[in-house]
Design a protein around this motif. Structure first.
Motif, mmCIF file in Angstrom:
data_model
loop_
_atom_site.group_PDB
_atom_site.id
_atom_site.type_symbol
_atom_site.label_atom_id
_atom_site.label_comp_id
_atom_site.label_asym_id
_atom_site.label_seq_id
_atom_site.Cartn_x
_atom_site.Cartn_y
_atom_site.Cartn_z
ATOM 1 N N LEU A 90 59.477 58.370 55.573
ATOM 2 C CA LEU A 90 60.703 57.599 55.341
ATOM 3 C C LEU A 90 61.751 57.894 56.407
ATOM 4 C CD1 LEU A 90 61.062 57.823 51.461
ATOM 5 C CD2 LEU A 90 60.537 55.782 52.813
ATOM 6 N N PHE A 91 61.879 59.159 56.785
ATOM 7 C CA PHE A 91 62.851 59.527 57.817
ATOM 8 C C PHE A 91 62.485 58.891 59.159
ATOM 9 C CE2 PHE A 91 64.139 62.149 61.394
ATOM 10 C CZ PHE A 91 65.525 62.111 61.235
ATOM 11 N N ILE A 92 61.239 59.017 59.564
ATOM 12 C CA ILE A 92 60.804 58.469 60.856
ATOM 13 C C ILE A 92 60.974 56.953 60.878
ATOM 14 C CG2 ILE A 92 58.782 58.081 62.340
ATOM 15 C CD1 ILE A 92 57.829 60.918 61.424
ATOM 16 N N HIS A 93 60.527 56.311 59.812
ATOM 17 C CA HIS A 93 60.636 54.852 59.735
ATOM 18 C C HIS A 93 62.103 54.412 59.748
ATOM 19 C CE1 HIS A 93 58.847 50.909 58.711
ATOM 20 N NE2 HIS A 93 60.030 50.709 58.178
ATOM 21 N N GLY A 94 62.926 55.080 58.969
ATOM 22 C CA GLY A 94 64.347 54.733 58.918
ATOM 23 C C GLY A 94 65.053 54.977 60.242
ATOM 24 N N ALA A 95 64.756 56.103 60.865
ATOM 25 C CA ALA A 95 65.379 56.419 62.153
ATOM 26 C C ALA A 95 64.956 55.406 63.211
ATOM 27 C CB ALA A 95 65.009 57.836 62.590
ATOM 28 N N ALA A 96 63.670 55.108 63.275
ATOM 29 C CA ALA A 96 63.182 54.118 64.244
ATOM 30 C C ALA A 96 63.757 52.738 63.944
ATOM 31 C CB ALA A 96 61.656 54.071 64.223
ATOM 32 N N GLY A 97 63.836 52.406 62.664
ATOM 33 C CA GLY A 97 64.365 51.107 62.249
ATOM 34 C C GLY A 97 65.825 50.912 62.595
ATOM 35 N N PHE A 98 66.546 52.005 62.818
ATOM 36 C CA PHE A 98 67.939 51.906 63.286
ATOM 37 C C PHE A 98 68.046 52.085 64.798
ATOM 38 C CE2 PHE A 98 71.811 54.032 64.680
ATOM 39 C CZ PHE A 98 72.725 53.022 64.417
ATOM 40 N N LEU A 99 67.366 53.079 65.329
ATOM 41 C CA LEU A 99 67.515 53.396 66.754
ATOM 42 C C LEU A 99 66.993 52.296 67.668
ATOM 43 C CD1 LEU A 99 66.696 57.206 66.809
ATOM 44 C CD2 LEU A 99 68.910 56.116 67.219
ATOM 45 N N ILE A 100 65.902 51.664 67.314
ATOM 46 C CA ILE A 100 65.344 50.608 68.165
ATOM 47 C C ILE A 100 66.335 49.445 68.307
ATOM 48 C CG2 ILE A 100 63.466 48.934 68.427
ATOM 49 C CD1 ILE A 100 61.659 51.151 67.064
ATOM 50 N N PRO A 101 66.906 48.917 67.218
ATOM 51 C CA PRO A 101 67.916 47.865 67.391
ATOM 52 C C PRO A 101 69.179 48.361 68.113
ATOM 53 C CG PRO A 101 67.186 47.941 65.103
ATOM 54 C CD PRO A 101 66.557 49.100 65.806
ATOM 55 N N PHE A 102 69.580 49.591 67.846
ATOM 56 C CA PHE A 102 70.764 50.148 68.494
ATOM 57 C C PHE A 102 70.556 50.203 70.015
ATOM 58 C CE2 PHE A 102 73.331 53.692 70.046
ATOM 59 C CZ PHE A 102 74.583 53.341 69.561
ATOM 60 N N ILE A 103 69.402 50.687 70.438
ATOM 61 C CA ILE A 103 69.080 50.747 71.868
ATOM 62 C C ILE A 103 68.973 49.333 72.437
ATOM 63 C CG2 ILE A 103 67.291 51.404 73.544
ATOM 64 C CD1 ILE A 103 66.760 53.862 71.660
ATOM 65 N N ASP A 104 68.369 48.426 71.678
ATOM 66 C CA ASP A 104 68.225 47.032 72.101
ATOM 67 C C ASP A 104 69.589 46.414 72.422
ATOM 68 O OD1 ASP A 104 67.111 44.459 72.507
ATOM 69 O OD2 ASP A 104 67.235 43.986 70.377
ATOM 70 N N GLU A 105 70.525 46.577 71.532
ATOM 71 C CA GLU A 105 71.860 46.013 71.759
ATOM 72 C C GLU A 105 72.596 46.746 72.880
ATOM 73 O OE1 GLU A 105 73.157 43.144 70.428
ATOM 74 O OE2 GLU A 105 71.121 42.962 69.649
#
Length: 149
Positions: A90-105
């Motif tokens: 859950l932590f890995i999925h949640g972190a990736a699910g936020f960080l990937i869009p954050f980096i994208d923007e």
């Protein structure tokens, strides 16, 4: 082990695809959206459906959401393929699910004519969440069907 490699490579390649879209200049990105808008309007027209409500803005936001919905589905399978405990997954999925869009923007801040939008980070995160729910439901339905065999 093979599934883990496949899902990890799929996730990495898809993230690169997302980031490559963000590296497109505003003109190229607008042209892509314009092609999709034109194709959808023609499809609605051929079906006799009025499509004045369909705008470039709506196409762009739907693109964000759907792109990240697929990412959520891929991340679900990728993280599930590792034999971590539920809390860690859950932590890995949640972190990736936020960080990937954050980096994208953030990438978009450095591309001509583009801008990073916090509202798009939220929209992207919502897409990841939707994709995660869809993947989990499909997994549980699939697992239930296999248990009947």
């Amino acid at each position: 082990m093979k599934k883990r490699l496949i899902w990890t490579v799929a996730a990495a390649l898809y993230i690169l695809f997302i980031y490559s879209n963000s590296l497109k200049t505003a003109d190229l990105s607008s042209a892509d959206s314009g092609h999709v808008l034109e194709a959808l309007k023609n499809m609605f027209l051929s079906a006799g459906i009025e499509s004045r409500w369909l705008t470039d803005h709506l196409i762009r936001k739907a693109g964000h959401f759907s792109e990240y919905t697929l990412l959520g589905m891929i991340l679900y399978q990728c993280v599930k393929s590792y034999e971590f405990g539920m809390e860690r997954r859950l932590f890995i999925h949640g972190a990736a699910g936020f960080l990937i869009p954050f980096i994208d923007e953030t990438i978009q801040l450095f591309v001509a004519g583009r801008s990073g939008q916090i509202s798009d980070v939220w929209l992207d995160c919502s897409g990841v969440a939707a994709g995660t729910v869809i993947a989990a439901l499909l997994f549980f339905v699939y697992a239930k069907e296999w248990s009947k065999v």
